[in-house]
Design a protein around this motif. Structure first.
Motif, PDB file in Angstrom:
ATOM      1  N   ALA A 238       0.836  -1.205   0.000  1.00  0.00           N
ATOM      2  CA  ALA A 238       0.000   0.000   0.000  1.00  0.00           C
ATOM      3  C   ALA A 238       0.866   1.248   0.000  1.00  0.00           C
ATOM      4  O   ALA A 238       2.007   1.214   0.469  1.00  0.00           O
ATOM      5  CB  ALA A 238      -0.914   0.024   1.226  1.00  0.00           C
ATOM      6  N   PRO A 239       0.331   2.372  -0.490  1.00  0.00           N
ATOM      7  CA  PRO A 239       1.053   3.639  -0.352  1.00  0.00           C
ATOM      8  C   PRO A 239       1.193   4.021   1.124  1.00  0.00           C
ATOM      9  O   PRO A 239       0.260   3.849   1.917  1.00  0.00           O
ATOM     10  CB  PRO A 239       0.168   4.652  -1.095  1.00  0.00           C
ATOM     11  CG  PRO A 239      -0.682   3.830  -2.012  1.00  0.00           C
ATOM     12  CD  PRO A 239      -0.914   2.541  -1.274  1.00  0.00           C
ATOM     13  N   GLN A 240       2.361   4.549   1.469  1.00  0.00           N
ATOM     14  CA  GLN A 240       2.639   5.016   2.824  1.00  0.00           C
ATOM     15  C   GLN A 240       3.160   6.449   2.721  1.00  0.00           C
ATOM     16  O   GLN A 240       4.053   6.727   1.918  1.00  0.00           O
ATOM     17  CB  GLN A 240       3.716   4.149   3.490  1.00  0.00           C
ATOM     18  CG  GLN A 240       3.506   2.659   3.360  1.00  0.00           C
ATOM     19  CD  GLN A 240       2.667   2.081   4.486  1.00  0.00           C
ATOM     20  OE1 GLN A 240       2.458   2.701   5.518  1.00  0.00           O
ATOM     21  NE2 GLN A 240       2.175   0.864   4.283  1.00  0.00           N
ATOM     22  N   VAL A 241       2.629   7.346   3.542  1.00  0.00           N
ATOM     23  CA  VAL A 241       3.160   8.707   3.588  1.00  0.00           C
ATOM     24  C   VAL A 241       4.140   8.791   4.753  1.00  0.00           C
ATOM     25  O   VAL A 241       3.855   8.280   5.845  1.00  0.00           O
ATOM     26  CB  VAL A 241       2.043   9.756   3.720  1.00  0.00           C
ATOM     27  CG1 VAL A 241       1.203   9.557   4.967  1.00  0.00           C
ATOM     28  CG2 VAL A 241       2.621  11.171   3.683  1.00  0.00           C
ATOM     29  N   GLY A 242       5.301   9.373   4.509  1.00  0.00           N
ATOM     30  CA  GLY A 242       6.280   9.383   5.584  1.00  0.00           C
ATOM     31  C   GLY A 242       7.462  10.267   5.282  1.00  0.00           C
ATOM     32  O   GLY A 242       7.468  11.037   4.321  1.00  0.00           O
ATOM     33  N   ALA A 243       8.478  10.151   6.131  1.00  0.00           N
ATOM     34  CA  ALA A 243       9.691  10.946   6.004  1.00  0.00           C
ATOM     35  C   ALA A 243      10.875  10.162   6.528  1.00  0.00           C
ATOM     36  O   ALA A 243      10.755   9.403   7.491  1.00  0.00           O
ATOM     37  CB  ALA A 243       9.561  12.264   6.774  1.00  0.00           C
ATOM     38  N   VAL A 244      12.019  10.365   5.899  1.00  0.00           N
ATOM     39  CA  VAL A 244      13.299   9.860   6.377  1.00  0.00           C
ATOM     40  C   VAL A 244      14.151  11.064   6.741  1.00  0.00           C
ATOM     41  O   VAL A 244      14.400  11.925   5.895  1.00  0.00           O
ATOM     42  CB  VAL A 244      14.007   9.009   5.313  1.00  0.00           C
ATOM     43  CG1 VAL A 244      15.434   8.669   5.755  1.00  0.00           C
ATOM     44  CG2 VAL A 244      13.218   7.743   5.024  1.00  0.00           C
ATOM     45  N   VAL A 245      14.570  11.148   7.992  1.00  0.00           N
ATOM     46  CA  VAL A 245      15.444  12.223   8.465  1.00  0.00           C
ATOM     47  C   VAL A 245      16.824  11.620   8.704  1.00  0.00           C
ATOM     48  O   VAL A 245      16.963  10.649   9.457  1.00  0.00           O
ATOM     49  CB  VAL A 245      14.899  12.867   9.749  1.00  0.00           C
ATOM     50  CG1 VAL A 245      15.869  13.924  10.275  1.00  0.00           C
ATOM     51  CG2 VAL A 245      13.522  13.493   9.499  1.00  0.00           C
ATOM     52  N   THR A 246      17.828  12.191   8.055  1.00  0.00           N
ATOM     53  CA  THR A 246      19.171  11.626   8.110  1.00  0.00           C
ATOM     54  C   THR A 246      20.145  12.645   8.685  1.00  0.00           C
ATOM     55  O   THR A 246      20.263  13.757   8.179  1.00  0.00           O
ATOM     56  CB  THR A 246      19.626  11.189   6.708  1.00  0.00           C
ATOM     57  OG1 THR A 246      18.753  10.160   6.254  1.00  0.00           O
ATOM     58  CG2 THR A 246      21.047  10.673   6.730  1.00  0.00           C
ATOM     59  N   ARG A 247      20.815  12.234   9.767  1.00  0.00           N
ATOM     60  CA  ARG A 247      21.894  13.012  10.374  1.00  0.00           C
ATOM     61  C   ARG A 247      23.024  12.022  10.651  1.00  0.00           C
ATOM     62  O   ARG A 247      23.184  11.526  11.763  1.00  0.00           O
ATOM     63  CB  ARG A 247      21.418  13.706  11.650  1.00  0.00           C
ATOM     64  CG  ARG A 247      20.205  14.588  11.419  1.00  0.00           C
ATOM     65  CD  ARG A 247      19.642  15.151  12.706  1.00  0.00           C
ATOM     66  NE  ARG A 247      20.487  16.233  13.239  1.00  0.00           N
ATOM     67  CZ  ARG A 247      20.280  16.802  14.422  1.00  0.00           C
ATOM     68  NH1 ARG A 247      19.305  16.369  15.217  1.00  0.00           N
ATOM     69  NH2 ARG A 247      21.052  17.790  14.826  1.00  0.00           N
ATOM     70  N   GLY A 248      23.743  11.656   9.606  1.00  0.00           N
ATOM     71  CA  GLY A 248      24.748  10.605   9.690  1.00  0.00           C
ATOM     72  C   GLY A 248      24.148   9.238   9.475  1.00  0.00           C
ATOM     73  O   GLY A 248      24.670   8.430   8.719  1.00  0.00           O
ATOM     74  N   MET A 249      23.038   8.962  10.164  1.00  0.00           N
ATOM     75  CA  MET A 249      22.280   7.727   9.977  1.00  0.00           C
ATOM     76  C   MET A 249      20.821   8.095   9.735  1.00  0.00           C
ATOM     77  O   MET A 249      20.323   9.105  10.243  1.00  0.00           O
ATOM     78  CB  MET A 249      22.410   6.820  11.192  1.00  0.00           C
ATOM     79  CG  MET A 249      23.842   6.398  11.481  1.00  0.00           C
ATOM     80  SD  MET A 249      23.996   5.324  12.942  1.00  0.00           S
ATOM     81  CE  MET A 249      23.213   3.818  12.333  1.00  0.00           C
ATOM     82  N   SER A 250      20.125   7.276   8.977  1.00  0.00           N
ATOM     83  CA  SER A 250      18.734   7.555   8.613  1.00  0.00           C
ATOM     84  C   SER A 250      17.762   6.981   9.630  1.00  0.00           C
ATOM     85  O   SER A 250      18.013   5.934  10.242  1.00  0.00           O
ATOM     86  CB  SER A 250      18.412   6.932   7.247  1.00  0.00           C
ATOM     87  OG  SER A 250      19.166   7.537   6.219  1.00  0.00           O
ATOM     88  N   ASP A 251      16.633   7.710   9.821  1.00  0.00           N
ATOM     89  CA  ASP A 251      15.479   7.094  10.471  1.00  0.00           C
ATOM     90  C   ASP A 251      14.281   7.230   9.538  1.00  0.00           C
ATOM     91  O   ASP A 251      14.335   7.950   8.541  1.00  0.00           O
ATOM     92  CB  ASP A 251      15.211   7.689  11.856  1.00  0.00           C
ATOM     93  CG  ASP A 251      14.598   9.090  11.813  1.00  0.00           C
ATOM     94  OD1 ASP A 251      13.780   9.388  10.927  1.00  0.00           O
ATOM     95  OD2 ASP A 251      14.941   9.899  12.690  1.00  0.00           O
ATOM     96  N   TRP A 252      13.189   6.539   9.871  1.00  0.00           N
ATOM     97  CA  TRP A 252      12.047   6.475   8.957  1.00  0.00           C
ATOM     98  C   TRP A 252      10.771   6.458   9.767  1.00  0.00           C
ATOM     99  O   TRP A 252      10.584   5.601  10.629  1.00  0.00           O
ATOM    100  CB  TRP A 252      12.161   5.212   8.103  1.00  0.00           C
ATOM    101  CG  TRP A 252      11.122   5.013   7.052  1.00  0.00           C
ATOM    102  CD1 TRP A 252      10.309   5.950   6.479  1.00  0.00           C
ATOM    103  CD2 TRP A 252      10.807   3.782   6.400  1.00  0.00           C
ATOM    104  NE1 TRP A 252       9.515   5.387   5.518  1.00  0.00           N
ATOM    105  CE2 TRP A 252       9.795   4.046   5.447  1.00  0.00           C
ATOM    106  CE3 TRP A 252      11.274   2.474   6.535  1.00  0.00           C
ATOM    107  CZ2 TRP A 252       9.256   3.056   4.649  1.00  0.00           C
ATOM    108  CZ3 TRP A 252      10.731   1.493   5.727  1.00  0.00           C
ATOM    109  CH2 TRP A 252       9.735   1.780   4.782  1.00  0.00           C
ATOM    110  N   SER A 253       9.896   7.416   9.501  1.00  0.00           N
ATOM    111  CA  SER A 253       8.547   7.394  10.065  1.00  0.00           C
ATOM    112  C   SER A 253       7.560   7.285   8.917  1.00  0.00           C
ATOM    113  O   SER A 253       7.737   7.911   7.863  1.00  0.00           O
ATOM    114  CB  SER A 253       8.276   8.670  10.869  1.00  0.00           C
ATOM    115  OG  SER A 253       8.436   9.831  10.074  1.00  0.00           O
TER     116      SER A 253
END
Length: 205
Positions: free
Chosen positions: A108-123
């Motif tokens: 399914a489509p997911q709306v989200g964001a990846v914030v990266t400061r040296g390493m990535s996270d994902w919501s």
């Protein structure tokens, strides 16, 4: 260059204004100000976390994003292979960036964001009702924060993420797309615009 766009104090950004980070297989304008972008195979933006790899080869058309301004990108969610994605990339350097958009994941489509400061996270959050629809992603830069919002056409904005962004960091942003699991993804971008930053993350722009 930019040109006037209706509503909300936004000004349309011409596709020729941006510079490609990792040029796509092809890109060409169609219709009334639209752009088709075809991704290279296996492209993505990610650093380390959980998956153990670094990818910095996704495609992004970037222009300056100054403090006190916002940017919007509109595209069609008409893709359905695992990890197909499109939206906005906000980039300081290879280790400091945010990508936000709609990614097809686990059916399914997911709306989200990846914030990266040296390493990535994902919501991420499911948005199956956005399949096949026009979606706009909005990033707004003010002081030390980046406010991320999204909406499907005709719907109110959703707050997706509030992320740190150094106020003095030279930053670019613009439409991006990636195809981590295939070689034939073409994304239809409908518009790119800029305007004043949001005054409050809890108030609609």
């Amino acid at each position: 260059m930019t040109e006037p766009a209706p509503g909300g104090g936004l000004r349309r950004i011409d596709w020729v204004t941006g510079d490609w980070l990792n040029p796509p297989v092809r890109s060409f304008p169609i219709g009334d100000g639209e752009l088709l972008v075809t991704c290279g195979a296996g492209t993505d933006f990610w650093r380390h976390t959980s998956y153990g790899f670094v990818h910095d080869d996704g495609h992004a058309l970037l222009a300056p994003l100054a403090s006190g301004t916002a940017m919007e990108v509109t595209f069609v969610v008409d893709y359905e292979s695992q990890f197909d994605q499109a939206g906005i990339l906000v980039r300081v350097d290879p280790e400091h960036w945010v990508k936000t958009g709609v990614e097809f994941c686990d059916g399914a489509p997911q709306v989200g964001a990846v914030v990266t400061r040296g390493m990535s996270d994902w919501s991420t959050a499911p948005a199956p009702e956005w399949a096949g629809r026009r979606v706009t992603m909005r990033v707004s830069r003010r002081d030390d924060a980046l406010t991320v919002r999204a909406r499907a056409e005709g719907e109110p904005w959703r707050l997706v993420r509030l992320a740190p962004l150094a106020p003095d960091a030279p930053t670019t942003a613009g439409p991006y797309c990636c195809a981590p699991s295939r070689d034939d993804l073409t994304v239809r971008f409908l518009g790119w615009a800029t305007g004043p930053a949001d005054t409050d993350p809890h108030t609609e722009p």
